[in-house]
Scaffold this motif. Sequence first.
Motif, PDB file in Angstrom:
ATOM      1  N   THR A  86       2.120   4.052  47.824  1.00  0.00           N
ATOM      2  CA  THR A  86       2.084   4.943  46.665  1.00  0.00           C
ATOM      3  C   THR A  86       2.985   4.429  45.543  1.00  0.00           C
ATOM      4  OG1 THR A  86       3.850   6.389  47.506  1.00  0.00           O
ATOM      5  CG2 THR A  86       1.572   6.953  48.098  1.00  0.00           C
ATOM      6  N   ALA A  93       0.230   8.153  42.187  1.00  0.00           N
ATOM      7  CA  ALA A  93      -0.026   8.309  43.618  1.00  0.00           C
ATOM      8  C   ALA A  93       0.878   9.329  44.302  1.00  0.00           C
ATOM      9  CB  ALA A  93       0.061   6.949  44.309  1.00  0.00           C
ATOM     10  N   THR A  97      -0.672  12.854  46.104  1.00  0.00           N
ATOM     11  CA  THR A  97      -0.545  13.138  47.535  1.00  0.00           C
ATOM     12  C   THR A  97       0.497  14.222  47.832  1.00  0.00           C
ATOM     13  OG1 THR A  97       1.002  11.288  47.714  1.00  0.00           O
ATOM     14  CG2 THR A  97      -1.314  10.833  48.229  1.00  0.00           C
TER      15      THR A  97
END
Length: 404
Positions: A86, A93, A97
């Motif tokens: 990430t 990212a 998430t």
Amino acid sequence: MDFAFDARTEELRARLLAFMDEHVYPAEEVVHEQRQRLSSLWENPPVVEELKAEARRQGLWNLFLPDAEYGAGLTNLQYAPLAEITGRSPQLAPTATNCAAPDTGNMEVLAQFGDERQKKQWLEPLLAGEIRSAFAMTEPEVASSDATNITTHIRREGDEYVVSGRKWYISGAMHPDCKIFIVMGKTDPDGPDIRRQQSMVLVPRDTPGVTVKRAMQVFGYEDHYHGGHAEVVFDEARVPVSNLIGEEGGGFAIAQARLGPGRIHHCMRLIGMAERAIELMCRRAVSREAFGKTLAQQGVVQNWIADARVAVEQLRLLVLKTAWMMDTVGNRGAHTEIQAIKIATPRTVVGILDRAIQLYGAGGVSQDFPLAELYAGARTLMLADGPDEVHQRSLARREIKKYL
């Protein structure tokens, strides 16, 4: 020593890498286009919400939380390579998430120290990605590298706490979805133990007396992705005594518990940023010519790339060792290693990004490539979660103590 990832880590890595390729990287340009049409700088562009929905659908959600009741139940060693992935797109990212700071640390605090009402009211919507949060500790008037210096007062009046103080660089506070602050202040400013003077309380953003005054820039960047970094004033803001997290005098210990995992998460993502920089360096080097040959054929460029690869491999091993120690002997047992990665990783990654910027020339400092923004983020992490010098001081003392 076994350096292989376990089966669950490999499976999640494969899914996350595919998610990055199919959804995150393509969204990087879309975000910039959509942001120009928003009514507020701090709103999430629609593509961010789409990424969050897709990540949740794929089970790539709350990966950071080791408590299986609330998160994915991964160990630090399992999460490390995922955080690195990430980190290759740190603006998108982690948010996609639900693994972005400061919400991660705040969720860990609530999961570990919050009571059932606090978890129901604030942790559950944070876990669902329905709201954002902020952690208010740093102050402009004191050296906040020493957390015992903070001057914000939290005094008790009957069944209420009254909060007064000025904070700044409060990450996430500009975001319209930021609904709750975890505020660190002194409930016992004259207490004999300077590490028992502080407490933490939950202060809803809409509490009378709370004013988000302005956004603080970082090297000229607003850092929209993380909800900005705000100056916040608490002027006699009143909250119920039940908003205390843990116990009075427990604020310093909670802060240390919060910052331990945060430091390693930052270092994991920094390695991903370095990997992105190396990839960009190599692509640029093979596609550009100067003085009759490609940049990839220039000896100095080859040295930069080789040195970057060696440095990243060294850092990754140290970070993984630290994650393993945190899992096996706890944060206290891994204190030296946590400090070592906090010192080494931002400093090294800043150097790699600096070389990548140099390789890109004017493009490296422009908005057309991610390098300048990555550099600003990495350089800031030499200050965030405790400046390097504080960790050097503590680590050196521990080493010297062996010989006294």
